[in-house]
Design a protein around this motif. Structure first.
Motif, PDB file in Angstrom:
ATOM      1  N   VAL A 264      -3.842   0.391 -13.708  1.00 17.44           N
ATOM      2  CA  VAL A 264      -3.218   1.305 -12.749  1.00 17.44           C
ATOM      3  C   VAL A 264      -1.812   0.893 -12.342  1.00 17.44           C
ATOM      4  CG1 VAL A 264      -5.469   1.956 -11.845  1.00 17.44           C
ATOM      5  CG2 VAL A 264      -4.158   0.189 -10.667  1.00 17.44           C
ATOM      6  N   GLY A 265      -1.402  -0.352 -12.607  1.00 16.73           N
ATOM      7  CA  GLY A 265      -0.043  -0.772 -12.286  1.00 16.73           C
ATOM      8  C   GLY A 265       0.241  -0.683 -10.795  1.00 16.73           C
ATOM      9  N   PRO A 266       1.439  -0.167 -10.414  1.00 16.82           N
ATOM     10  CA  PRO A 266       1.849  -0.193  -9.000  1.00 16.82           C
ATOM     11  C   PRO A 266       0.911   0.598  -8.092  1.00 16.82           C
ATOM     12  CG  PRO A 266       3.415   1.049 -10.342  1.00 16.82           C
ATOM     13  CD  PRO A 266       2.492   0.358 -11.289  1.00 16.82           C
ATOM     14  N   ALA A 267       0.214   1.611  -8.641  1.00 17.73           N
ATOM     15  CA  ALA A 267      -0.702   2.391  -7.797  1.00 17.73           C
ATOM     16  C   ALA A 267      -1.812   1.524  -7.222  1.00 17.73           C
ATOM     17  CB  ALA A 267      -1.295   3.543  -8.597  1.00 17.73           C
ATOM     18  N   GLY A 268      -1.995   0.342  -7.793  1.00 21.48           N
ATOM     19  CA  GLY A 268      -3.038  -0.548  -7.283  1.00 21.48           C
ATOM     20  C   GLY A 268      -2.613  -1.350  -6.064  1.00 21.48           C
ATOM     21  N   VAL A 269      -1.320  -1.382  -5.804  1.00 24.43           N
ATOM     22  CA  VAL A 269      -0.860  -2.252  -4.706  1.00 24.43           C
ATOM     23  C   VAL A 269      -0.173  -1.498  -3.574  1.00 24.43           C
ATOM     24  CG1 VAL A 269      -0.670  -4.300  -6.131  1.00 24.43           C
ATOM     25  CG2 VAL A 269       1.314  -2.786  -5.909  1.00 24.43           C
ATOM     26  N   ALA A 270       0.072  -0.214  -3.726  1.00 20.98           N
ATOM     27  CA  ALA A 270       0.769   0.516  -2.668  1.00 20.98           C
ATOM     28  C   ALA A 270       0.322   1.969  -2.666  1.00 20.98           C
ATOM     29  CB  ALA A 270       2.281   0.438  -2.893  1.00 20.98           C
ATOM     30  N   VAL A 271       0.011   2.467  -1.472  1.00 20.66           N
ATOM     31  CA  VAL A 271      -0.358   3.884  -1.339  1.00 20.66           C
ATOM     32  C   VAL A 271       0.375   4.454  -0.129  1.00 20.66           C
ATOM     33  CG1 VAL A 271      -2.649   3.656  -2.381  1.00 20.66           C
ATOM     34  CG2 VAL A 271      -2.373   3.311   0.076  1.00 20.66           C
ATOM     35  N   LEU A 272       0.475   5.769  -0.055  1.00 22.52           N
ATOM     36  CA  LEU A 272       1.109   6.424   1.091  1.00 22.52           C
ATOM     37  C   LEU A 272       0.233   6.207   2.329  1.00 22.52           C
ATOM     38  CD1 LEU A 272       2.233   9.753  -0.550  1.00 22.52           C
ATOM     39  CD2 LEU A 272       3.737   8.049   0.511  1.00 22.52           C
ATOM     40  N   PRO A 273       0.859   6.177   3.503  1.00 15.78           N
ATOM     41  CA  PRO A 273       0.070   6.014   4.723  1.00 15.78           C
ATOM     42  C   PRO A 273      -0.974   7.130   4.821  1.00 15.78           C
ATOM     43  CG  PRO A 273       2.416   5.971   5.213  1.00 15.78           C
ATOM     44  CD  PRO A 273       2.297   6.348   3.778  1.00 15.78           C
ATOM     45  N   GLY A 274      -2.104   6.804   5.376  1.00 13.17           N
ATOM     46  CA  GLY A 274      -3.157   7.807   5.534  1.00 13.17           C
ATOM     47  C   GLY A 274      -4.144   7.795   4.402  1.00 13.17           C
ATOM     48  N   GLU A 275      -3.734   7.303   3.234  1.00 15.31           N
ATOM     49  CA  GLU A 275      -4.704   7.149   2.161  1.00 15.31           C
ATOM     50  C   GLU A 275      -5.517   5.881   2.422  1.00 15.31           C
ATOM     51  OE1 GLU A 275      -3.089   7.486  -1.813  1.00 15.31           O
ATOM     52  OE2 GLU A 275      -1.476   8.765  -1.073  1.00 15.31           O
ATOM     53  N   GLU A 276      -6.576   5.718   1.609  1.00 14.09           N
ATOM     54  CA  GLU A 276      -7.332   4.472   1.743  1.00 14.09           C
ATOM     55  C   GLU A 276      -6.448   3.289   1.368  1.00 14.09           C
ATOM     56  OE1 GLU A 276     -11.295   4.042  -0.018  1.00 14.09           O
ATOM     57  OE2 GLU A 276     -11.310   6.223  -0.129  1.00 14.09           O
ATOM     58  N   GLU A 277      -6.864   2.090   1.734  1.00 16.47           N
ATOM     59  CA  GLU A 277      -6.094   0.905   1.336  1.00 16.47           C
ATOM     60  C   GLU A 277      -6.029   0.873  -0.199  1.00 16.47           C
ATOM     61  OE1 GLU A 277      -8.114  -2.765   2.233  1.00 16.47           O
ATOM     62  OE2 GLU A 277      -9.545  -2.421   0.651  1.00 16.47           O
ATOM     63  N   PRO A 278      -5.006   0.239  -0.741  1.00 16.16           N
ATOM     64  CA  PRO A 278      -4.937   0.135  -2.207  1.00 16.16           C
ATOM     65  C   PRO A 278      -6.082  -0.756  -2.718  1.00 16.16           C
ATOM     66  CG  PRO A 278      -3.034  -0.916  -1.178  1.00 16.16           C
ATOM     67  CD  PRO A 278      -3.883  -0.410  -0.074  1.00 16.16           C
TER      68      PRO A 278
END
Lengths: 375, 417
Positions: free
Chosen positions: B347-361
């Protein structure tokens, strides 16, 4: 092998092991290699007489198993063959015997199976091309029709035992789908191109087909409708290879453990150093995984479980990757002596490395797992 | 797998009794339910009620002798009970009590302690914790520093324990402490039962990397323990601990929380569809590299499941030695770590950062948090496998024969004492 073997299976395992220790121990391979030979036809015939090929052949044709019933037993034999890095053509002959017993015509069965069972004839399977996907999917050979005849062109890659075979099982693709044929190796237009190998107890060749014209009687099953049968053969081939790898690794790890318990440095056995013993703990753990996966695959094929195809690729992933990794590290733990021709371990590593690459690399089987899972 | 066809008349009668009693009384099992957070007081209250239902129906402590409130039956009856309990959510907060303290008491406890604590345990009245690890060390358990001294007819404990699951909800703890520092380390230990609400006990939850806090640290300041609350012999704690640790390993291999037991597994390979969904969401379904990563994840999951099944079956039939259990344990750890690596790469960067309000990465945090430290680090597992399973030479030890008070300890620990 499986932890739940029957009494008969334990007897088969013991008989096979005893025969190989007497007739074809690891030293036999060294003697052959020193003479630039790769196998001993007399030992192969004796092994066949023990019933190794008959595990895939029904009684009326000289064997003693119907359908898939012999797969687990054959895996037991393959594991024993791995323990001595056996050099005979078991894998190729067993796979073709299985194919012909499953899908061949009565005439083909009568003509070929008894001779395969007795060890008098050798057969090889031309499945794939020469690319990276070789061994995991058909390719390389195309078939067209000319009148009532079939014409095959192309190159089949890495065909085990083609150079010593009298018969070839040929998988080729046409617009209609996959077809299989059984032909003599000396059919006009067929050229065997033997390869030089890492594994000194095995023979591989590319097989070139140039305008090879064959009659309809050579068809194994229906023209264009062999895909399911080819998949079954592939499963058997990979499962037997995985079982063999388990035997290779099991034996190499055994004598490595003996070695590290006996070899002293800094006043202690080297097997007492965590630098080695923690790696050995990882190795025996992954080997247990390889045993579990190889046994599961053989049983899934034999039971015709719906997950047999996945099980086979899971087994190849585990056995392929860890087979090489464990034996490579076993060689390393032997230090300098492991790098010499004189020590046996290189024969084991040669077989492990070859088995990782042939019949589909772990990566190729990972891709296959995605396809099987619907991705 | 239901084994009803194997029942004797007596077993059949027990099965029907269990079936009838639990129907309508026990809460249903939710297969989607997450593993229990021992920091959840409501959960604990529910489990106490469920355990009481089992007790009232004569289904608690099936293999425990009747003298201590159990049913005095053999293992077969326990298996029957578990088959019948399949549709229900069994209590899972009593893992320490049933998996560890109960066998410790049965093997080493005095009659007084057994009658005092076992029936109450079976009624679901007491939550137990184990007080073994200390801030000064976990793997070197027998190097522990907590002291117990005899004053009059009491034992008095001073020191600190840590990594206690649900410590702040527990009623009692089983505690290993040093009673004689002038002898080698294994010889000067004693196992006690500690009332977690006794004066001088301070319990602090520990906040973990991911925020959960069901682990605690305890401080003992002159905590008094009745003289008769010693399990086994004074200075015989090492022997009790052997039972304790063996039971812990067996229980971890079997599944710690009986209530968490998943239904009898279909004997086929299960592919995690989430891997495939992730690839589709990221548009990677045709990407060869992604497919190789996912294929490996599918393979290692399957190999782990097959290995556990094989080892369990092999140990039961005697085809594999009991030490093989550690192989499953090490493979669990190695597989988990490898899986996080594969998924992170997928998943690359999607594994370490998400937009606020989403679940934790989740994938990145799994990579941060997936280790094997609790329940024996991977290094200890490797020692067990290499020394006991492969019979390689033991580590040379500098501390086996010296009196404990002449050994070197952590400099911080030395400064405190």
């Amino acid at each position: 092998m499986d932890v739940g073997l029957t009494e008969d299976q334990i007897a088969l395992q013991e008989t096979t092991r005893r025969f190989l220790e007497e007739q074809s121990p690891i030293g036999a391979l060294r003697r052959l290699a020193d003479k630039d030979e790769s196998f001993d036809p007399a030992v192969w015939r004796q092994g066949a007489e023990l019933g190794w090929v008959g595990l895939f052949v029904p009684e009326d044709h000289g064997g003693f198993s119907e359908g898939f019933q012999g797969v687990v037993d054959a895996a037991i034999v393959a594991e024993e063959l791995g323990r001595v890095v056996f050099s005979g053509p078991f894998h190729a002959v067993a796979t073709v015997a299985f194919a012909v017993a499953q899908a061949g015509s009565d005439a083909q069965k009568a003509a070929l199976l008894p001779a395969l069972v007795s060890g008098d004839a050798i057969a090889a399977w031309c499945l794939s091309g020469t690319g990276a996907q070789s061994g995991v999917e058909p390719g390389g050979l195309a078939v067209t029709t000319r009148g009532d005849d079939h014409v095959i062109d192309g190159i089949a890659g890495y065909v085990q035992d083609a150079a010593i075979a009298q018969h070839l099982l040929v998988t080729a693709r046409s617009d209609a789908g996959l077809s299989q044929f059984l032909i003599p190796t000396d059919t006009p237009g067929v050229t065997i191109l033997p390869l030089e190998l890492v594994d000194l107890g095995r023979r591989l060749a590319h097989v070139r087909f140039e305008d090879v014209v064959i009659g309809a009687e050579a068809l194994v099953g229906e023209a264009g409708a062999a895909a399911a049968q080819v998949e079954r053969q592939l499963q058997v081939a990979v499962a037997l290879q995985c079982a063999e790898t388990v035997g290779v690794v099991d034996r190499a790890l055994e004598f490595t453990l003996d070695y590290v318990k006996q070899r002293y440095a800094f006043g202690r056995p080297i097997g007492g150093f965590q630098a080695l013993k923690h790696r050995l703990a990882d190795h025996v753990t992954q080997l247990e995984g390889a045993k579990a996966a190889a046994a599961y695959a053989a049983k899934a094929i034999q039971d015709e479980s719906p997950d047999a195809a996945i099980a086979v690729s899971v087994a190849k992933s585990q056995c392929g990757k860890w087979g090489t990794e464990i034996v490579r590290d076993c060689l390393h733990m032997h230090g300098g002596i492991g790098m010499t021709w004189e020590h046996d371990i290189h024969f084991y590593l040669r077989r492990a490395v070859s088995n990782e690459a042939l019949w589909g690399t772990p990566a190729a089987h990972h891709e296959r797992l995605c396809a099987l899972a619907g991705l | 797998m239901n084994t009803e066809h194997l029942d004797t008349d007596e077993q059949r009668a027990f099965r029907l009794k269990a079936r009838e009693w639990m129907a309508g009384r026990m809460p249903p099992r939710d297969p989607q339910e997450e593993p229990c957070d021992l920091g959840d007081g409501d959960q604990i209250a529910k489990d106490r009620r469920s355990q009481r239902i089992l007790w009232d129906g004569g289904l608690a402590g099936i293999t425990v002798p009747a003298a201590y409130g159990g049913q005095g039956l053999d293992k077969r009856f326990e298996d029957i009970f578990l088959e019948e309990a399949e549709p229900y959510r069994l209590p899972w907060v009593f893992g320490n009590a049933f998996n560890i303290v109960l066998p410790d008491l049965l093997a080493h406890g005095s009659e007084h302690l057994k009658t005092l604590y076992i029936p109450a345990m079976l009624r679901g009245e007491h939550m137990w914790c184990q007080l073994l690890s200390e801030p000064s060390g976990g793997s070197d358990l027998f190097g522990l520093l907590t002291r117990a001294e005899k004053r009059g007819d009491k034992w008095v404990i001073n020191g600190s324990k840590v990594w206690t699951s649900g410590g702040h909800f527990c009623d009692y703890g089983i505690c290993l402490a040093r009673t004689d520092p002038a002898v080698p380390k294994h010889q000067g230990l004693t196992m006690f039962i500690v009332d977690m609400r006794a004066p001088g006990v301070t319990i602090n939850p520990i906040q973990l990397v991911r925020g959960g806090s069901h682990f605690c640290q305890e401080f003992f300041d002159d905590v008094e323990i009745p003289e008769d609350h010693v399990v086994g012999e004074v200075n015989g704690g090492w022997t009790v601990a052997q039972t304790h640790l063996a039971q812990e390993r067996i229980s971890m291999a079997r599944g710690w929380h009986i209530g968490l037991r998943t239904p009898a597994k279909a004997e086929t390979i299960e592919v995690q569809t989430s891997y495939l969904d992730t690839a589709r969401q990221l548009g990677l379904e045709k990407d060869r590299h992604a497919r190789v990563l996912i294929g490996e994840a599918i393979a290692i999951d399957a190999v782990y499941a097959m290995t556990t099944a094989r080892v369990g079956k092999g140990i039961r039939s005697g085809a594999l030695p009991p030490t093989s259990g550690a192989l499953s344990s090490l493979m669990a750890a190695n597989t988990a770590v490898r899986r996080t690596a594969l998924l992170s790469e997928l998943v690359g960067p999607a594994g370490v950062a998400v937009l606020p309000g989403e679940e934790e990465p989740v994938i990145g945090m799994d990579r941060v948090c997936t280790h094997r430290i609790g329940g024996g680090t991977t290094e200890m597992q490797r020692n067990i496998i290499s020394e006991r399973h492969l019979e390689l030479p033991r580590e040379p030890s500098l501390d086996r024969n010296l009196p404990f008070n002449q050994l070197k300890h952590n400099s911080s620990a030395m400064a405190k004492s």
